[in-house]
Design an enzyme around this catalytic site. Structure first.
Site, PDB file in Angstrom:
ATOM      1  N   SER A  18       7.391 -14.858  73.638  1.00  0.00           N
ATOM      2  CA  SER A  18       6.352 -15.650  74.299  1.00  0.00           C
ATOM      3  C   SER A  18       4.968 -15.511  73.692  1.00  0.00           C
ATOM      4  O   SER A  18       4.124 -16.371  73.911  1.00  0.00           O
ATOM      5  CB  SER A  18       6.307 -15.284  75.777  1.00  0.00           C
ATOM      6  OG  SER A  18       6.014 -13.918  75.922  1.00  0.00           O
TER       7      SER A  18
ATOM      8  N   LYS B 143       9.154 -20.522  85.215  1.00  0.00           N
ATOM      9  CA  LYS B 143       8.384 -21.143  84.135  1.00  0.00           C
ATOM     10  C   LYS B 143       8.617 -22.656  84.161  1.00  0.00           C
ATOM     11  O   LYS B 143       8.070 -23.331  85.009  1.00  0.00           O
ATOM     12  CB  LYS B 143       8.714 -20.455  82.822  1.00  0.00           C
ATOM     13  CG  LYS B 143       8.093 -19.047  82.866  1.00  0.00           C
ATOM     14  CD  LYS B 143       8.387 -18.143  81.731  1.00  0.00           C
ATOM     15  CE  LYS B 143       7.637 -16.828  81.968  1.00  0.00           C
ATOM     16  NZ  LYS B 143       8.425 -15.652  81.668  1.00  0.00           N
TER      17      LYS B 143
ATOM     18  N   HIS C 130      11.534 -18.427  78.354  1.00  0.00           N
ATOM     19  CA  HIS C 130      10.658 -19.478  77.824  1.00  0.00           C
ATOM     20  C   HIS C 130      11.431 -20.601  77.136  1.00  0.00           C
ATOM     21  O   HIS C 130      10.831 -21.505  76.557  1.00  0.00           O
ATOM     22  CB  HIS C 130       9.625 -18.888  76.849  1.00  0.00           C
ATOM     23  CG  HIS C 130       8.506 -18.181  77.537  1.00  0.00           C
ATOM     24  ND1 HIS C 130       7.356 -18.814  77.951  1.00  0.00           N
ATOM     25  CD2 HIS C 130       8.370 -16.885  77.915  1.00  0.00           C
ATOM     26  CE1 HIS C 130       6.559 -17.941  78.535  1.00  0.00           C
ATOM     27  NE2 HIS C 130       7.149 -16.753  78.525  1.00  0.00           N
TER      28      HIS C 130
HETATM   29  C1  LIG Z   1       8.430 -14.340  82.247  1.00  0.00           C
HETATM   30  C2  LIG Z   1       9.584 -13.570  81.753  1.00  0.00           C
HETATM   31  C3  LIG Z   1      10.368 -12.811  82.623  1.00  0.00           C
HETATM   32  C4  LIG Z   1      10.013 -12.635  84.071  1.00  0.00           C
HETATM   33  O1  LIG Z   1      10.352 -13.747  84.831  1.00  0.00           O
HETATM   34  P1  LIG Z   1       9.871 -13.835  86.369  1.00  0.00           P
HETATM   35  O2  LIG Z   1      10.739 -14.880  86.937  1.00  0.00           O
HETATM   36  O3  LIG Z   1       8.442 -14.188  86.348  1.00  0.00           O
HETATM   37  O4  LIG Z   1      10.125 -12.493  86.975  1.00  0.00           O
HETATM   38  C5  LIG Z   1      11.480 -12.177  82.109  1.00  0.00           C
HETATM   39  N1  LIG Z   1      11.786 -12.259  80.797  1.00  0.00           N
HETATM   40  C6  LIG Z   1      11.033 -12.958  79.916  1.00  0.00           C
HETATM   41  C7  LIG Z   1      11.430 -13.024  78.484  1.00  0.00           C
HETATM   42  C8  LIG Z   1       9.899 -13.631  80.373  1.00  0.00           C
HETATM   43  O5  LIG Z   1       9.155 -14.326  79.507  1.00  0.00           O
END
Ligand SMILES: *Cc1c(COP(=O)(O)O)cnc(C)c1O
Length: 374
Positions: free
Chosen positions: A162, A221, A190
């Site tokens: 990310s 997301k 992502h």
């Molecule tokens: C954002 C993210 C998470 C966490 O996800 P949430 O639903 O906000 O807990 C886990 N792994 C990766 C790779 C992320 O980018």
């Protein structure tokens, strides 16, 4: 840094301190956080089912909307089954310690994996073998060195990294892991709703259906809501249901979350338009910023890093953008290596071309003022 409070829904523009700002830092890739179809579904389902699940899934917390969402997600992802948990963070805690939880087990983990993967690895009792970021030679060497371990072997990687927007080399990873009999799990946080046909994710992007053992994902997301998932074979998902501690000891996702996620999957199933708009916006922003002379890194996704260098400069850049009506936070060490502090610009399908041109204009002005571009 300062944590801003939004006084409006998440969208292309947000209100902060009574003023409007162009939003270039949310993960709301497809603009679904405030989509009227999603909001309507929440009203409909809360009218029928209320709000709280009242229990963990295995006791009394499984309601028809949970099953509906899981079936829709599996159909969307093209897997036999899917399990839904409370967040992407919880999804990693669901998969990793459950599949590799013994002292004899080994987990191969990319050095830039997300914090929730690192924590899930720590929580498992397995030995963790880190390989250099996306370095397939290093991975091959480490797989070879651990050929004769007694326990299970699991590989876990972010699908999209990310901070830079680069994509894991999943075809090579899968080949190496197949040759070594290693389970493959990818955290597509992502990539869900972003990569692949109509946002079906990284396995679809690379045509690797059936060759990735577990696709971990989040609905916080691109889906615009909250919730985590793990998708894979029916046997594997059933195993997670019976053994994973976040499923056994943390309550089911709430009805508003489940309903909103159902609406989001339906929107993605119906049309690829939002995903196409997201990519068009990402490509526009990258092209415009790069042509001004900014270092936009090597992103392969709509994530657009603008690398500034020193942490203090990146923070000053972000503050100056804010004064000019652009909300884009600085990302500094330890989230990214020293000397690569950046503004990470996140576009969404909700931005119009005019919105992005306004944003680019402000980047240009601040970049010139600070002597970063000429
Ligand atoms: C954002 C993210 C998470 C966490 O996800 P949430 O639903 O906000 O807990 C886990 N792994 C990766 C790779 C992320 O980018």
């Amino acid at each position: 840094g300062t944590i801003r409070t939004l006084e409006s829904p998440q969208g292309a523009w947000v209100q902060i301190g009574g003023k409007k700002y162009l939003n270039l830092c949310s993960n709301n890739y497809l603009g679904l956080c405030n989509d009227p179809r999603v909001v309507a579904k929440v009203k409909e389902y809360t009218g029928k089912f209320g709000v709280g699940p009242g229990a963990v899934r295995t006791i009394a917390g499984t309601m028809t909307p949970h099953i509906e969402l899981e079936e829709k997600l599996a159909a969307f992802k093209g897997t036999e089954a899917a399990i839904v948990v409370s967040s992407g963070f919880a999804a990693n805690l669901t998969v990793i310690p459950t599949l590799a939880g013994g002292a004899d087990d080994v987990i191969f983990s990319d050095s830039l994996n997300h914090a929730s993967i690192i924590d899930a690895c720590r929580l498992s009792r397995a030995r963790v073998v880190r390989y250099e970021h996306s370095d397939m030679q290093d991975l091959a060497k480490k797989l070879g060195e651990n050929r004769d371990v007694k326990g299970r072997r699991l590989l876990i990687t972010d699908g999209v990294f990310s901070m830079d927007g680069d994509i894991a080399k999943l075809p090579e990873i899968v080949e190496l892991c197949e040759a070594h009999g290693v389970i493959v799990a990818v955290d597509d946080a992502h990539g869900e709703g972003v990569l692949g046909r109509g946002g079906r994710g990284i396995a679809d992007h690379f045509g690797l259906h059936g060759r990735v053992d577990v696709e971990i994902g989040t609905m916080s997301k691109a889906f615009g809501v909250m919730g985590g998932m793990a998708a894979g074979s029916a046997i594997l998902v059933d195993y997670l249901r019976q053994k994973a501690r976040p499923n056994l000891f943390s309550s089911a996702l709430t009805i508003p979350d489940v309903a909103a996620n159902i609406a989001s999957v339906e929107i993605l199933q119906e049309s690829e338009d939002l995903v196409k708009k997201l990519w068009a916006n990402g490509n526009l922003l990258k092209k415009e910023l790069a042509s001004l002379g900014f270092d936009t890194g090597a992103s392969e996704t709509p994530i657009t890093p603008v690398i500034i260098g020193e942490a203090a400069d990146a923070k000053a850049f972000s503050a100056k953008l804010f004064e000019r009506g652009v909300f884009a936070t600085a990302i500094v060490f330890p989230t990214v290596p020293r000397g690569t502090a950046r503004i990470r610009a996140m576009v969404s399908a909700a931005h119009s071309e005019d919105d992005l041109r306004f944003g680019v204009g402000q980047f240009a002005a601040v970049g010139r003022e600070m002597g970063i571009i000429s």
